[in-house]
Design a protein around this motif. Structure first.
Motif, PDB file in Angstrom:
ATOM      1  N   GLY A  98      40.826 -60.427  36.034  1.00  0.00           N
ATOM      2  CA  GLY A  98      41.511 -59.945  34.846  1.00  0.00           C
ATOM      3  C   GLY A  98      40.715 -58.974  34.001  1.00  0.00           C
ATOM      4  N   LEU A  99      39.494 -58.623  34.436  1.00  0.00           N
ATOM      5  CA  LEU A  99      38.665 -57.701  33.656  1.00  0.00           C
ATOM      6  C   LEU A  99      39.183 -56.272  33.797  1.00  0.00           C
ATOM      7  CD1 LEU A  99      36.843 -60.237  33.915  1.00  0.00           C
ATOM      8  CD2 LEU A  99      34.882 -58.690  34.142  1.00  0.00           C
ATOM      9  N   PRO A 100      39.401 -55.570  32.677  1.00  0.00           N
ATOM     10  CA  PRO A 100      39.793 -54.155  32.752  1.00  0.00           C
ATOM     11  C   PRO A 100      38.638 -53.333  33.327  1.00  0.00           C
ATOM     12  CG  PRO A 100      39.246 -54.737  30.495  1.00  0.00           C
ATOM     13  CD  PRO A 100      39.232 -56.024  31.283  1.00  0.00           C
ATOM     14  N   ILE A 101      38.981 -52.262  34.039  1.00  0.00           N
ATOM     15  CA  ILE A 101      37.973 -51.501  34.790  1.00  0.00           C
ATOM     16  C   ILE A 101      37.891 -50.057  34.311  1.00  0.00           C
ATOM     17  CG2 ILE A 101      37.200 -50.817  37.086  1.00  0.00           C
ATOM     18  CD1 ILE A 101      39.239 -52.924  38.167  1.00  0.00           C
ATOM     19  N   THR A 102      36.672 -49.625  34.041  1.00  0.00           N
ATOM     20  CA  THR A 102      36.392 -48.207  33.806  1.00  0.00           C
ATOM     21  C   THR A 102      35.413 -47.745  34.881  1.00  0.00           C
ATOM     22  OG1 THR A 102      36.898 -48.075  31.450  1.00  0.00           O
ATOM     23  CG2 THR A 102      35.196 -46.590  32.275  1.00  0.00           C
ATOM     24  N   TYR A 103      35.655 -46.546  35.386  1.00  0.00           N
ATOM     25  CA  TYR A 103      34.846 -45.985  36.468  1.00  0.00           C
ATOM     26  C   TYR A 103      34.079 -44.787  35.930  1.00  0.00           C
ATOM     27  CZ  TYR A 103      33.910 -43.796  41.066  1.00  0.00           C
ATOM     28  OH  TYR A 103      33.318 -43.225  42.169  1.00  0.00           O
ATOM     29  N   PHE A 104      32.759 -44.916  35.886  1.00  0.00           N
ATOM     30  CA  PHE A 104      31.894 -43.854  35.361  1.00  0.00           C
ATOM     31  C   PHE A 104      31.414 -42.964  36.495  1.00  0.00           C
ATOM     32  CE2 PHE A 104      27.431 -42.529  34.671  1.00  0.00           C
ATOM     33  CZ  PHE A 104      27.651 -41.608  33.659  1.00  0.00           C
ATOM     34  N   ARG A 105      31.567 -41.638  36.316  1.00  0.00           N
ATOM     35  CA  ARG A 105      31.168 -40.672  37.330  1.00  0.00           C
ATOM     36  C   ARG A 105      30.045 -39.799  36.767  1.00  0.00           C
ATOM     37  NH1 ARG A 105      36.877 -38.234  39.345  1.00  0.00           N
ATOM     38  NH2 ARG A 105      37.012 -37.571  37.158  1.00  0.00           N
ATOM     39  N   ALA A 106      28.823 -40.093  37.191  1.00  0.00           N
ATOM     40  CA  ALA A 106      27.653 -39.414  36.629  1.00  0.00           C
ATOM     41  C   ALA A 106      27.715 -37.908  36.829  1.00  0.00           C
ATOM     42  CB  ALA A 106      26.374 -39.986  37.250  1.00  0.00           C
ATOM     43  N   TRP A 107      28.295 -37.469  37.943  1.00  0.00           N
ATOM     44  CA  TRP A 107      28.285 -36.034  38.247  1.00  0.00           C
ATOM     45  C   TRP A 107      29.184 -35.229  37.302  1.00  0.00           C
ATOM     46  CZ3 TRP A 107      31.005 -39.567  41.147  1.00  0.00           C
ATOM     47  CH2 TRP A 107      32.354 -39.324  41.376  1.00  0.00           C
ATOM     48  N   LYS A 108      30.013 -35.904  36.525  1.00  0.00           N
ATOM     49  CA  LYS A 108      30.873 -35.197  35.581  1.00  0.00           C
ATOM     50  C   LYS A 108      30.438 -35.375  34.130  1.00  0.00           C
ATOM     51  CE  LYS A 108      35.237 -34.671  36.561  1.00  0.00           C
ATOM     52  NZ  LYS A 108      35.179 -33.340  37.217  1.00  0.00           N
ATOM     53  N   TRP A 109      29.421 -36.204  33.912  1.00  0.00           N
ATOM     54  CA  TRP A 109      29.015 -36.538  32.543  1.00  0.00           C
ATOM     55  C   TRP A 109      28.034 -35.508  32.005  1.00  0.00           C
ATOM     56  CZ3 TRP A 109      24.938 -40.394  30.607  1.00  0.00           C
ATOM     57  CH2 TRP A 109      25.230 -40.805  29.304  1.00  0.00           C
ATOM     58  N   ARG A 110      28.386 -34.884  30.881  1.00  0.00           N
ATOM     59  CA  ARG A 110      27.545 -33.885  30.240  1.00  0.00           C
ATOM     60  C   ARG A 110      27.452 -34.200  28.743  1.00  0.00           C
ATOM     61  NH1 ARG A 110      31.154 -31.581  33.387  1.00  0.00           N
ATOM     62  NH2 ARG A 110      32.374 -30.797  31.626  1.00  0.00           N
ATOM     63  N   PRO A 111      26.824 -35.315  28.399  1.00  0.00           N
ATOM     64  CA  PRO A 111      26.805 -35.752  26.992  1.00  0.00           C
ATOM     65  C   PRO A 111      26.125 -34.762  26.050  1.00  0.00           C
ATOM     66  CG  PRO A 111      25.195 -36.975  28.286  1.00  0.00           C
ATOM     67  CD  PRO A 111      26.024 -36.208  29.266  1.00  0.00           C
ATOM     68  N   HIS A 112      25.214 -33.934  26.578  1.00  0.00           N
ATOM     69  CA  HIS A 112      24.498 -32.972  25.738  1.00  0.00           C
ATOM     70  C   HIS A 112      25.426 -31.903  25.171  1.00  0.00           C
ATOM     71  CE1 HIS A 112      24.625 -31.513  29.863  1.00  0.00           C
ATOM     72  NE2 HIS A 112      24.515 -30.289  29.398  1.00  0.00           N
ATOM     73  N   GLU A 113      26.645 -31.793  25.705  1.00  0.00           N
ATOM     74  CA  GLU A 113      27.587 -30.803  25.201  1.00  0.00           C
ATOM     75  C   GLU A 113      28.272 -31.251  23.918  1.00  0.00           C
ATOM     76  OE1 GLU A 113      30.305 -29.822  28.309  1.00  0.00           O
ATOM     77  OE2 GLU A 113      28.766 -28.903  29.586  1.00  0.00           O
ATOM     78  N   ALA A 114      28.121 -32.529  23.583  1.00  0.00           N
ATOM     79  CA  ALA A 114      28.758 -33.083  22.395  1.00  0.00           C
ATOM     80  C   ALA A 114      27.710 -33.458  21.354  1.00  0.00           C
ATOM     81  CB  ALA A 114      29.595 -34.310  22.765  1.00  0.00           C
ATOM     82  N   SER A 115      28.128 -33.510  20.109  1.00  0.00           N
ATOM     83  CA  SER A 115      27.223 -33.922  19.036  1.00  0.00           C
ATOM     84  C   SER A 115      26.928 -35.419  19.141  1.00  0.00           C
ATOM     85  CB  SER A 115      27.855 -33.637  17.670  1.00  0.00           C
ATOM     86  OG  SER A 115      28.983 -34.476  17.467  1.00  0.00           O
ATOM     87  N   LYS A 116      25.878 -35.853  18.481  1.00  0.00           N
ATOM     88  CA  LYS A 116      25.540 -37.274  18.458  1.00  0.00           C
ATOM     89  C   LYS A 116      26.681 -38.088  17.855  1.00  0.00           C
ATOM     90  CE  LYS A 116      21.949 -40.491  16.922  1.00  0.00           C
ATOM     91  NZ  LYS A 116      20.641 -40.602  16.228  1.00  0.00           N
ATOM     92  N   ALA A 117      27.327 -37.544  16.824  1.00  0.00           N
ATOM     93  CA  ALA A 117      28.450 -38.246  16.194  1.00  0.00           C
ATOM     94  C   ALA A 117      29.621 -38.389  17.162  1.00  0.00           C
ATOM     95  CB  ALA A 117      28.892 -37.501  14.936  1.00  0.00           C
TER      96      ALA A 117
END
Length: 245
Positions: A112-131
């Motif tokens: 019953g646990l909801p699932i999120t799938y993280f894809r490292a090759w698409k993650w670019r957190p540096h493009e967004a502000s810390k906020a």
């Protein structure tokens, strides 16, 4: 969650010590008052929601689980459509949406646990502000919580580390800190697949950031578990805790 449920989760990761738990809950309440996680929407974190790095998996016709692991069919940040004056850019919809697409339902583990799938090759957190990074993590967690059926208070995240790079570590630390500080007792299964050969060294850096409760929910899948379907079968074979205690 009700106050009693939240208190039970905070207590459970603090050795059931009320004196230790109280200031940590107060800190989290101040954070919630500032960030307002339940009110965050994709439009409040558009840069990260357009990357499609954190997929809320669905089941049904056209399910995103069918193509989630396909790396040679990536969605670009922009698409173009015809216009009278030539071609103009059209941005993709923000993801994950508040509600599942038509004829689809949110995917869950057999527990019953909801699932999120993280894809490292698409993650670019540096493009967004810390906020925005903070709002985005709050939105993802609120989204997972909304997808929980009755009796379930934990989540499953499948981390596909294809494309992982060490520069991501500072952003991972920030995300872990939000999970550990403001969402204790929410981890049900943190499944890692496609880890690079050097990841054991990286894990020695990440591991101290995690409390023992989160560490106990971490699973490193065998090398042959290399896509989302295999990862789901892997996690469904585990006996997982679904509640706070």
């Amino acid at each position: 969650a009700t106050n009693d449920e939240a208190y039970a989760r905070f207590l459970s990761v603090n050795s059931w010590d009320a004196k230790t738990t109280a200031p940590r809950m107060e800190e989290s309440l101040r954070w919630r008052e500032r960030v307002k996680p339940e009110s965050v929407r994709p439009r409040h974190c558009p840069t990260l929601c357009r990357q499609y790095a954190w997929l809320a998996l669905t089941n049904g016709p056209g399910s995103n689980a069918r193509t989630a692991s396909v790396r040679d069919d990536e969605i670009n940040n922009d698409s173009t459509v015809g216009s009278r004056n030539g071609r103009r850019k059209r941005q993709l919809p923000l993801d994950p949406p508040m509600n599942p697409p038509p004829l689809q339902v949110w995917a869950r583990t057999r527990h019953g646990l909801p699932i999120t799938y993280f894809r490292a090759w698409k993650w670019r957190p540096h493009e967004a502000s810390k906020a925005e990074q903070e709002r985005h993590m709050a939105y993802l967690m609120s989204h997972l919580i909304r997808r929980m059926p009755r009796g379930v208070s934990r989540i499953c995240v499948i981390f596909d580390l294809h494309g992982f790079d060490s520069w991501m570590l500072s952003y991972i630390h920030r995300s872990v800190d939000i999970l550990r500080t403001h969402y204790p007792g929410r981890a049900g299964a943190m499944v890692f697949i496609n880890c690079p050969s050097y990841f054991s060294t990286v894990w020695r850096v990440i591991s101290p950031w995690l409390d023992e409760e989160i560490k106990s929910k971490v699973y490193f899948a065998p090398r042959e578990v290399d896509n989302v379907d295999k990862a789901l079968k892997f996690v469904n074979g585990k006996a997982l805790k679904v509640g706070p205690v």
